[in-house]
Design a protein around this motif. Structure first.
Motif, PDB file in Angstrom:
ATOM      1  N   ASN A  84       0.819  -1.224   0.000  1.00 55.59           N
ATOM      2  CA  ASN A  84       0.000   0.000   0.000  1.00 55.59           C
ATOM      3  C   ASN A  84       0.848   1.269   0.000  1.00 55.59           C
ATOM      4  O   ASN A  84       0.330   2.365  -0.108  1.00 55.59           O
ATOM      5  CB  ASN A  84      -0.955  -0.005   1.206  1.00 55.59           C
ATOM      6  N   LEU A 131       2.713   5.286  -6.207  1.00 58.61           N
ATOM      7  CA  LEU A 131       2.358   5.294  -4.779  1.00 58.61           C
ATOM      8  C   LEU A 131       3.325   6.173  -3.979  1.00 58.61           C
ATOM      9  O   LEU A 131       4.152   6.877  -4.532  1.00 58.61           O
ATOM     10  CB  LEU A 131       2.354   3.861  -4.234  1.00 58.61           C
ATOM     11  N   THR A 132       3.179   6.115  -2.650  1.00 62.92           N
ATOM     12  CA  THR A 132       3.956   6.987  -1.758  1.00 62.92           C
ATOM     13  C   THR A 132       5.459   6.892  -2.043  1.00 62.92           C
ATOM     14  O   THR A 132       6.132   7.898  -2.213  1.00 62.92           O
ATOM     15  CB  THR A 132       3.672   6.588  -0.297  1.00 62.92           C
ATOM     16  N   ILE A 174       1.639  11.067  13.690  1.00 62.66           N
ATOM     17  CA  ILE A 174       0.402  10.862  12.936  1.00 62.66           C
ATOM     18  C   ILE A 174      -0.697  10.415  13.893  1.00 62.66           C
ATOM     19  O   ILE A 174      -0.495   9.498  14.703  1.00 62.66           O
ATOM     20  CB  ILE A 174       0.610   9.793  11.831  1.00 62.66           C
ATOM     21  N   ASP A 189      -2.670  10.330   6.163  1.00 64.14           N
ATOM     22  CA  ASP A 189      -1.804  11.428   6.616  1.00 64.14           C
ATOM     23  C   ASP A 189      -0.334  11.012   6.604  1.00 64.14           C
ATOM     24  O   ASP A 189       0.541  11.774   6.212  1.00 64.14           O
ATOM     25  CB  ASP A 189      -2.183  11.880   8.039  1.00 64.14           C
ATOM     26  N   HIS A 222       0.998   8.637   4.738  1.00 65.09           N
ATOM     27  CA  HIS A 222       1.447   8.462   3.352  1.00 65.09           C
ATOM     28  C   HIS A 222       1.708   9.809   2.694  1.00 65.09           C
ATOM     29  O   HIS A 222       2.691   9.966   1.958  1.00 65.09           O
ATOM     30  CB  HIS A 222       0.425   7.637   2.556  1.00 65.09           C
ATOM     31  N   ARG A 223       0.831  10.784   2.992  1.00 68.10           N
ATOM     32  CA  ARG A 223       1.040  12.126   2.429  1.00 68.10           C
ATOM     33  C   ARG A 223       2.332  12.750   2.954  1.00 68.10           C
ATOM     34  O   ARG A 223       3.101  13.345   2.207  1.00 68.10           O
ATOM     35  CB  ARG A 223      -0.143  13.038   2.774  1.00 68.10           C
ATOM     36  N   ALA A 224       2.563  12.597   4.273  1.00 72.07           N
ATOM     37  CA  ALA A 224       3.764  13.183   4.868  1.00 72.07           C
ATOM     38  C   ALA A 224       5.024  12.535   4.283  1.00 72.07           C
ATOM     39  O   ALA A 224       5.982  13.221   3.926  1.00 72.07           O
ATOM     40  CB  ALA A 224       3.736  13.022   6.392  1.00 72.07           C
ATOM     41  N   ALA A 250       5.361  10.911   1.379  1.00 71.60           N
ATOM     42  CA  ALA A 250       5.505  11.277  -0.037  1.00 71.60           C
ATOM     43  C   ALA A 250       6.003  12.712  -0.173  1.00 71.60           C
ATOM     44  O   ALA A 250       6.892  13.000  -0.984  1.00 71.60           O
ATOM     45  CB  ALA A 250       4.173  11.105  -0.767  1.00 71.60           C
ATOM     46  N   GLY A 251       5.434  13.621   0.637  1.00 78.25           N
ATOM     47  CA  GLY A 251       5.822  15.030   0.571  1.00 78.25           C
ATOM     48  C   GLY A 251       7.269  15.228   0.973  1.00 78.25           C
ATOM     49  O   GLY A 251       8.014  15.968   0.328  1.00 78.25           O
TER      50      GLY A 251
END
Lengths: 398, 213
Positions: free
Chosen positions: A95, A101-102, A364, A379, A381-383, A385-386
């Motif tokens: 995932n 993906l991330t 998180i 959250d 995954h966003r952090a 990836a960012g």
């Protein structure tokens, strides 16, 4: 170099794995590389022959600057996003890692190695001690440390011709390896993301590990660690160790949401057995685990975790482990993780501040406990990836 | 499957007025720590337009997550508890914008700022503004204005101060005010550029650039 095949791939001798019925099942060929120079461990013992089993995903760019090393947790392995050769189940971080993906395999070259001491192809207690393939290390396997694991991985990275890893990441014991990588090889790590981890294994965590080890060694089938000679597996002990450990990976909220007090069979009440759903769930976790994990490996790796105390390697000053580092860090914890609580991640972040490092630190919000790093947490995954995107921009990666 | 959004590029026009003024005071290529950085708009701006190595601390976890998700180096923490963990002289500028009134120990926070950094940039809403004074005088109650918008029992602003108070604190602590300015509601800087007394009456926000004397 798609899928890690090509000139760098080296599939050779087979690793052996005991099957669930205790007999030796068909050996599985794990992609691996053999270092005949061996490895001298922190304990002083030299492993004459070092095998590192690994998998790669994505494509290494011409500058060899887009490699991301993933360090797996205690019972994880190198099969991050593909069907596991033993269990047939999907990868443990499907995932998070993959195309688009991330951790984007369209962009990054992802590497994951089975840890030293493991049982998925890397040198460990189930490896032959010398030339005789039937004479395994077993309980003679020397004690290893997180740093030994990282030094074995460094050999693989050198072998792959990668001078600097763009990023190293991993959760739990994987996070310990990330910290050790950043401390031991600062010039070879551009970005580090230790997730749900700690700079040392706490007394509480050592205590949990010890209960697991006692469960294994007190199983008569363990046979003083020589079970592999008689073709048995200490299934009972290993399963109990896994069941207990599994509880520590979850949270009360997560267990309540998943099972509550639901009975497995209507209203029947019995003295023993799996009356409650949560019991049968744990028993399932235990029984599937024994099919894929070696008992002596479990003892070896849990010990390595227990030994881990990064500051102790630097005069008890964690900041010194990172002094002068140019690595960019992103420390991540989860609010309901009581095995590796946020306070320990905060200690890491503060030590990095003292070292003047570039550090992001985020807790998180999650009710899923320690296992949250493996689960669907948008959250997180966003952090992740960012942070990787930001670092890629600074590193000049496309 | 999760869709990863490309990072949002902040531009200066999205920044608050005081942040724009702060950015103008920071020399290109500096090392900057922004305390209470929110979603790190200023950090992104300083990196993109001034080539600064800018980092941040933020107390609100949702803001931290947002900032990190945009690839910006922000850590969860707060001015009262986390500044102690930064080494001396690690930054050229330490920024505290609109946060001073909400910290527990403003004096200690300022001391840490000037220990960690060569210069401190502090912006705050001026409690000496004539509207605040007038409301208190006229009603006899804690003033609620556009800037001080929350009732006394429900405000995080436990240490409001005036521009005159801040000048006094700087003198007591031995800080050198290298530059200062006050702005009104519309961001106009003059006509009180030269008069601290006028600024204390008509300036809605104060912005100070400090060094150790």
């Amino acid at each position: 170099m798609p899928g890690g095949s090509g000139r760098l791939a080296c599939v050779g001798k087979n690793a052996y794995m005991a099957g669930m019925d205790g007999t030796e099942s068909a050996p599985i060929a794990h992609q691996h590389v053999r270092f005949t120079g061996g490895l001298t461990l922190e304990c002083g013992v030299t492993l004459p022959d070092l095998v590192v089993a690994y998998r790669c995903y994505g494509r290494l760019n011409a500058a060899r600057s887009n490699a991301v090393l993933i360090c797996h947790a205690l019972t994880g392995d190198q099969y991050v996003i593909e069907r596991h050769p033993l269990t047939g189940r999907g990868g443990w971080w499907e995932n998070v890692v993959g195309p688009g993906l991330t951790i984007d395999t369209d962009r990054f070259f992802v590497i994951c190695a089975n840890v030293l001491g493991g049982c998925m192809g890397s040198t460990g207690p189930m490896s032959p001690k010398g030339d005789d393939p039937n004479d395994l290390w077993g309980t003679d396997f020397p004690p290893i440390t997180i740093r030994d694991m990282v030094r074995a991985q460094k050999k693989l990275i050198d072998h792959l011709g990668i001078e600097r890893l763009f990023a190293v990441t991993g959760g739990s014991m994987g996070g310990m390896q990330v910290l050790e990588w950043a401390a031991t090889y600062p010039d070879h790590v551009y970005a580090a993301v230790p997730i749900a981890t700690a700079p040392l294994h706490s007394a509480q965590n050592i205590a949990f590990n010890e209960v697991g080890r006692q469960a294994i060694t007190s199983d008569p089938a363990y046979a003083g660690g020589l079970y592999w000679r008689q073709g048995t597996v200490p299934e009972r002990g290993l399963a109990i160790a896994r069941m207990m450990a599994h509880i520590t990976y979850l949270s009360e909220t997560a267990l309540t949401r998943k099972f509550g007090r639901r009975l497995r069979t209507g209203t029947a009440v019995s003295f023993a057995g799996d009356t409650f759903e949560v019991e049968s769930y744990l028993q399932h976790q235990g029984s599937t685990f024994v099919r894929r994990f070696d008992a002596n490996s479990y003892l070896t790796i849990t010990r390595a975790m227990d030994y881990f105390d990064l500051a102790a390697e630097y005069d008890d000053d964690l900041a010194r482990a990172f002094s002068g580092t140019k690595t960019r860090f992103c420390v991540v914890s989860f609010s309901s993780d009581w095995l590796f609580p946020t306070a320990q991640s905060r200690d890491v972040a503060r030590a990095l501040n003292r070292a003047g490092a570039n550090v992001s630190f985020v807790e998180i919000d999650s009710d899923k406990g320690h296992d949250a790093f493996l689960l669907d947490e948008p959250d997180f995954h966003r952090a992740l990836a960012g942070f990787l995107s930001g670092c890629a921009e600074h590193a000049g990666l496309p | 499957m999760n869709i990863i959004q490309p990072p949002i590029r902040y531009v200066a026009k999205n920044m608050r007025l005081d942040q724009r003024l702060i950015a103008e005071m920071i020399k290109p290529g500096s090392r900057v720590l922004d305390i209470g950085c929110g979603d790190a708009t200023l950090i992104d701006h300083l990196f993109r337009t001034r080539g600064c190595d800018a980092r941040g601390i933020e107390i609100d976890m949702a803001e931290v997550t947002r900032a990190v998700s945009h690839g910006l180096p922000v850590m969860h923490g707060d001015a009262d508890n986390d500044l102690a963990y930064y080494p001396d002289n690690a930054f050229d500028y330490v920024v505290l914008s609109r946060t001073l009134q909400a910290v527990e120990r403003p004096r200690e926070v300022l001391r840490h700022m000037l220990r960690i950094g060569t210069r401190a940039l502090v912006s705050f809403s001026n409690f000496g503004h004539w509207q605040v004074r007038w409301k208190l005088l006229r009603t006899g109650k804690m003033p609620v204005t556009a800037v001080w918008g929350r009732p006394w029992f429900d405000t995080p602003n436990i240490h409001p101060c005036t521009i005159a108070d801040f000048f006094e604190l700087c003198e007591d602590e031995g800080y050198l005010v290298e530059d200062w300015l006050a702005v009104d509601e519309n961001g106009r800087r003059s006509p009180w550029r030269k008069s601290a007394r006028m600024a204390n009456l008509f300036g809605e926000q104060g912005l100070f650039l400090l060094t150790k004397a």
